[in-house]
Design a protein around this motif. Structure first.
Motif, PDB file in Angstrom:
ATOM      1  N   MET A 146      -8.982  -1.792  -5.908  1.00 29.83           N
ATOM      2  CA  MET A 146      -8.177  -0.691  -5.379  1.00 29.83           C
ATOM      3  C   MET A 146      -7.756  -0.966  -3.927  1.00 29.83           C
ATOM      4  SD  MET A 146      -7.551   1.285  -7.787  1.00 29.83           S
ATOM      5  CE  MET A 146      -6.659   2.407  -6.762  1.00 29.83           C
ATOM      6  N   LEU A 147      -8.668  -1.483  -3.120  1.00 33.65           N
ATOM      7  CA  LEU A 147      -8.312  -1.805  -1.736  1.00 33.65           C
ATOM      8  C   LEU A 147      -7.296  -2.947  -1.685  1.00 33.65           C
ATOM      9  CD1 LEU A 147     -11.695  -1.467   0.161  1.00 33.65           C
ATOM     10  CD2 LEU A 147      -9.669  -0.037   0.394  1.00 33.65           C
ATOM     11  N   THR A 148      -7.451  -3.935  -2.558  1.00 31.14           N
ATOM     12  CA  THR A 148      -6.482  -5.027  -2.616  1.00 31.14           C
ATOM     13  C   THR A 148      -5.118  -4.515  -3.044  1.00 31.14           C
ATOM     14  OG1 THR A 148      -8.250  -6.560  -3.166  1.00 31.14           O
ATOM     15  CG2 THR A 148      -6.005  -7.292  -3.631  1.00 31.14           C
ATOM     16  N   GLN A 149      -5.108  -3.627  -4.008  1.00 37.61           N
ATOM     17  CA  GLN A 149      -3.848  -3.039  -4.460  1.00 37.61           C
ATOM     18  C   GLN A 149      -3.199  -2.234  -3.344  1.00 37.61           C
ATOM     19  OE1 GLN A 149      -4.297  -1.019  -8.190  1.00 37.61           O
ATOM     20  NE2 GLN A 149      -2.349   0.031  -8.003  1.00 37.61           N
ATOM     21  N   TRP A 150      -3.993  -1.532  -2.549  1.00 43.70           N
ATOM     22  CA  TRP A 150      -3.450  -0.768  -1.421  1.00 43.70           C
ATOM     23  C   TRP A 150      -2.825  -1.716  -0.392  1.00 43.70           C
ATOM     24  CZ3 TRP A 150      -4.427  -0.267   3.842  1.00 43.70           C
ATOM     25  CH2 TRP A 150      -3.824   0.833   4.451  1.00 43.70           C
ATOM     26  N   TRP A 151      -3.525  -2.818  -0.068  1.00 35.53           N
ATOM     27  CA  TRP A 151      -2.976  -3.785   0.890  1.00 35.53           C
ATOM     28  C   TRP A 151      -1.705  -4.426   0.347  1.00 35.53           C
ATOM     29  CZ3 TRP A 151      -3.122  -4.206   5.780  1.00 35.53           C
ATOM     30  CH2 TRP A 151      -4.249  -3.860   6.499  1.00 35.53           C
ATOM     31  N   MET A 152      -1.641  -4.702  -0.953  1.00 35.93           N
ATOM     32  CA  MET A 152      -0.440  -5.275  -1.549  1.00 35.93           C
ATOM     33  C   MET A 152       0.735  -4.305  -1.454  1.00 35.93           C
ATOM     34  SD  MET A 152      -0.708  -8.366  -2.451  1.00 35.93           S
ATOM     35  CE  MET A 152       0.747  -8.506  -3.457  1.00 35.93           C
ATOM     36  N   SER A 153       0.461  -3.019  -1.631  1.00 37.39           N
ATOM     37  CA  SER A 153       1.558  -2.051  -1.505  1.00 37.39           C
ATOM     38  C   SER A 153       2.059  -1.990  -0.069  1.00 37.39           C
ATOM     39  CB  SER A 153       1.120  -0.674  -1.998  1.00 37.39           C
ATOM     40  OG  SER A 153       0.163  -0.110  -1.135  1.00 37.39           O
ATOM     41  N   ILE A 154       1.158  -2.071   0.895  1.00 38.52           N
ATOM     42  CA  ILE A 154       1.574  -2.104   2.308  1.00 38.52           C
ATOM     43  C   ILE A 154       2.411  -3.354   2.572  1.00 38.52           C
ATOM     44  CG2 ILE A 154       0.744  -2.295   4.693  1.00 38.52           C
ATOM     45  CD1 ILE A 154       0.318   0.463   3.523  1.00 38.52           C
TER      46      ILE A 154
END
Length: 154
Positions: free
Chosen positions: A24-32
């Motif tokens: 989930m944190l990786t997905q958040w960074w990818m969206s940023i």
């Protein structure tokens, strides 16, 4: 059984909790990263200083919606009580890597646009030369007129 309070992560087997939080944190960074990189897609050859994406209100709204939706998903799955602890457990260099990827993406974008602009200017000069050569004496362009580097310079 009673209703389980808290996040959706608490309903997952404990061994999978850490993996789910990391995803989930990786997905958040990818969206940023994608939102930051998409700011440069507005123009083919102009960089952010010449053609700011913040002036495009539709892009600003879409980018804000994308980040807000991803952040809300992160809060729902991990839970508001555990989000601070989860982010604090991640080593500092991982967050630095996330910010670094945004900077690398903007540098790559700048280099690609610089190359694209040079190719475009070269193509524009060649087309101008062909145009003036074919017209010859009947050219409406006065002698000694310099070819524009590109339509962007006007």
């Amino acid at each position: 059984g009673g209703v389980m309070a808290g996040s959706l992560v608490q309903r997952v087997v404990p061994e999978a909790q850490a993996e789910l939080k990391a995803r989930m944190l990786t997905q958040w960074w990818m969206s940023i990263l994608l939102v930051a990189h998409s700011s440069s897609f507005a123009h083919r050859t102009l960089d952010e200083s010449s053609f700011p994406s913040a002036a495009n209100s539709l892009w600003v709204r879409a980018a804000a919606l994308a980040v807000a939706a991803q952040s809300a998903l992160l809060l729902v799955i991990i839970g508001p009580a555990e989000i601070v602890e989860t982010v604090a457990r991640v080593p500092w260099y991982v967050h630095l890597l996330g910010v670094g990827m945004v900077l690398v993406a903007s540098l790559v974008d700048w280099l690609v646009k610089r190359h694209e602009r040079r190719d475009f200017e070269r193509w524009n000069k060649r087309v101008y030369l062909e145009f003036t050569t074919k017209l010859g004496m009947h050219s409406p362009i006065e002698p000694g007129h310099m070819a524009p580097r590109s339509y962007l310079d006007e």
